[in-house]
Design a protein around this motif. Structure first.
Motif, short mmCIF file in Angstrom:
data_model
loop_
_atom_site.label_atom_id
_atom_site.label_comp_id
_atom_site.label_asym_id
_atom_site.label_seq_id
_atom_site.Cartn_x
_atom_site.Cartn_y
_atom_site.Cartn_z
N GLU A 141 0.84 -1.18 0.00
CA GLU A 141 0.00 0.00 0.00
C GLU A 141 0.89 1.25 0.00
OE1 GLU A 141 -3.28 0.39 -0.37
OE2 GLU A 141 -3.16 -1.76 -0.81
N PRO A 142 0.70 2.14 -0.97
CA PRO A 142 1.58 3.31 -1.04
C PRO A 142 1.47 4.20 0.19
CG PRO A 142 -0.29 3.54 -2.54
CD PRO A 142 -0.33 2.14 -2.01
N ARG A 143 2.62 4.64 0.70
CA ARG A 143 2.66 5.52 1.86
C ARG A 143 2.24 6.94 1.47
NH1 ARG A 143 8.85 3.92 3.56
NH2 ARG A 143 8.47 1.81 4.33
N ASN A 144 2.53 7.30 0.25
CA ASN A 144 2.31 8.67 -0.22
C ASN A 144 1.97 8.60 -1.69
OD1 ASN A 144 2.40 11.36 -0.85
ND2 ASN A 144 4.56 11.66 -0.36
N VAL A 145 0.96 9.32 -2.12
CA VAL A 145 0.57 9.29 -3.53
C VAL A 145 0.60 10.70 -4.13
CG1 VAL A 145 -0.84 7.22 -3.29
CG2 VAL A 145 -1.90 9.46 -2.96
N THR A 146 1.31 11.61 -3.48
CA THR A 146 1.40 12.99 -3.95
C THR A 146 2.86 13.30 -4.27
OG1 THR A 146 -0.44 13.56 -2.48
CG2 THR A 146 0.78 15.37 -3.48
N PRO A 147 3.30 12.98 -5.48
CA PRO A 147 4.70 13.21 -5.84
C PRO A 147 5.04 14.69 -5.92
CG PRO A 147 3.45 12.46 -7.75
CD PRO A 147 2.54 12.35 -6.57
N LYS A 148 6.18 15.06 -5.33
CA LYS A 148 6.62 16.44 -5.27
C LYS A 148 8.03 16.58 -5.83
CE LYS A 148 3.06 17.98 -2.78
NZ LYS A 148 2.10 18.99 -3.31
N LYS A 149 8.36 17.79 -6.22
CA LYS A 149 9.72 18.12 -6.64
C LYS A 149 10.71 17.70 -5.56
CE LYS A 149 12.46 22.28 -7.62
NZ LYS A 149 12.37 23.75 -7.80
N GLY A 150 11.76 16.98 -5.98
CA GLY A 150 12.77 16.52 -5.04
C GLY A 150 12.52 15.13 -4.50
N ASP A 151 11.36 14.53 -4.81
CA ASP A 151 11.07 13.16 -4.37
C ASP A 151 11.76 12.15 -5.28
OD1 ASP A 151 9.46 14.06 -2.34
OD2 ASP A 151 7.57 13.60 -3.33
N LEU A 152 11.90 10.92 -4.76
CA LEU A 152 12.42 9.81 -5.54
C LEU A 152 11.31 8.81 -5.83
CD1 LEU A 152 15.83 8.82 -3.88
CD2 LEU A 152 15.48 10.11 -5.99
N LEU A 153 11.33 8.28 -7.05
CA LEU A 153 10.48 7.16 -7.43
C LEU A 153 11.37 5.94 -7.55
CD1 LEU A 153 8.56 8.86 -10.37
CD2 LEU A 153 7.63 8.42 -8.09
N ILE A 154 10.99 4.86 -6.89
CA ILE A 154 11.75 3.61 -6.96
C ILE A 154 10.86 2.55 -7.59
CG2 ILE A 154 13.02 1.87 -5.64
CD1 ILE A 154 13.46 4.00 -3.49
N ILE B 56 1.50 5.26 -9.16
CA ILE B 56 1.83 4.98 -7.75
C ILE B 56 0.71 4.18 -7.10
CG2 ILE B 56 2.26 6.03 -5.50
CD1 ILE B 56 3.57 8.39 -7.05
N LEU B 57 -0.53 4.57 -7.35
CA LEU B 57 -1.67 3.84 -6.79
C LEU B 57 -1.74 2.41 -7.33
CD1 LEU B 57 -4.39 6.64 -6.89
CD2 LEU B 57 -3.47 5.53 -4.83
N ASN B 58 -1.24 2.21 -8.54
CA ASN B 58 -1.22 0.88 -9.15
C ASN B 58 0.06 0.11 -8.82
OD1 ASN B 58 -3.77 0.83 -10.48
ND2 ASN B 58 -2.97 2.21 -12.05
N HIS B 59 0.82 0.61 -7.84
CA HIS B 59 1.98 -0.09 -7.27
C HIS B 59 3.18 -0.17 -8.20
CE1 HIS B 59 -0.91 -1.29 -4.21
NE2 HIS B 59 -1.65 -1.84 -5.14
N SER B 60 3.27 0.69 -9.22
CA SER B 60 4.45 0.67 -10.09
C SER B 60 5.67 1.30 -9.42
CB SER B 60 4.15 1.41 -11.40
OG SER B 60 3.18 0.73 -12.15
N TRP B 61 5.43 2.22 -8.48
CA TRP B 61 6.52 2.96 -7.86
C TRP B 61 6.33 3.06 -6.35
CZ3 TRP B 61 10.17 4.34 -11.35
CH2 TRP B 61 9.78 4.53 -12.68
N ALA B 62 7.45 3.06 -5.64
CA ALA B 62 7.47 3.52 -4.24
C ALA B 62 7.94 4.97 -4.27
CB ALA B 62 8.40 2.66 -3.40
N LEU B 63 7.25 5.82 -3.55
CA LEU B 63 7.56 7.24 -3.52
C LEU B 63 8.20 7.58 -2.18
CD1 LEU B 63 7.25 10.08 -4.83
CD2 LEU B 63 4.99 10.20 -3.74
#
Length: 204
Positions: free
Chosen positions: A16-29, A155-162
């Motif tokens: 389950e994603p911890r955060n679904v609001t990607p911001k400048k400076g964040d990492l996508l894994i 992110i909601l579809n689990h492709s990335w950890a934010l």
């Protein structure tokens, strides 16, 4: 009786994603089974956020066979500098990330201590006068882009950890799967299962 040794990959991967609001400076894994050519086992730094237009980022850990000298033959030390693939969009466009914000004109801070862009003449002078840029500077061809709402949907579809970017010098060191594993380890125990998924599960 044979034991069923098949791994239930979905239960290991999908968190389950911890955060679904990607911001400048964040990492996508990237989740370990993501098999898109540009994003397999990738780590992406977000440079821009725009809820009306989408997001822009640079893939940090995918090397290319290109060096800076291939692009700028006059840069004598360019043959030592590997160029990375920032993503599939505008692959002839050069980007630079660095930790030397006060040294160059035209640099924009994208995360605390990490900058994008600089005056090219100043960069060339610096490169020609230093032995190593490891942990200080990294160059990329192309960028990664998402349209409005696309990244949040992924992110909601689990492709990335934010997650938030960490040590900026470390962000500019390492490559490939080892880089990806290092960043997954930082996500903590909830994502330890990602580390046991082989790069090519079909060969396991």
């Amino acid at each position: 009786m044979e034991k069923d040794t098949d791994i239930d990959l979905e239960s290991l991967i999908y968190k389950e994603p911890r955060n679904v609001t990607p911001k400048k400076g964040d990492l996508l894994i990237a989740e370990p089974m993501l098999d898109q050519p540009y994003f397999k086992r990738s780590v992406v730094l977000l440079l821009e956020e725009d809820n009306d237009h989408g997001h822009l980022g640079l893939t940090l850990n995918v090397p290319t066979p290109v060096t800076l000298q291939d692009i700028f033959p006059e840069w004598k030390n360019g043959k030592k500098v590997r160029v990375y693939s920032g993503g599939p969009v505008e692959s002839d466009r050069l980007f630079m990330l660095h930790t030397l914000g006060d040294r160059f004109d035209g640099a924009t801070e994208v995360a605390p201590g990490l900058y994008v862009g600089a005056d090219l003449d100043q960069v060339m002078e610096y490169l020609n006068s230093t032995e190593s840029i490891e942990g200080k500077m990294r160059f990329f061809l192309g960028y990664s882009g998402w349209t409005k709402h696309q990244l949040t949907s992924e992110i909601l579809n689990h492709s990335w950890a934010l997650t938030k970017a960490g040590d900026m010098k470390e962000s500019l060191t390492g490559q490939g799967n080892a880089y990806w594993r290092r960043e997954v380890e930082k996500l903590g125990n909830d994502f330890r299962s990602w580390l046991i998924i082989p790069q090519d599960p079909e060969l396991n």
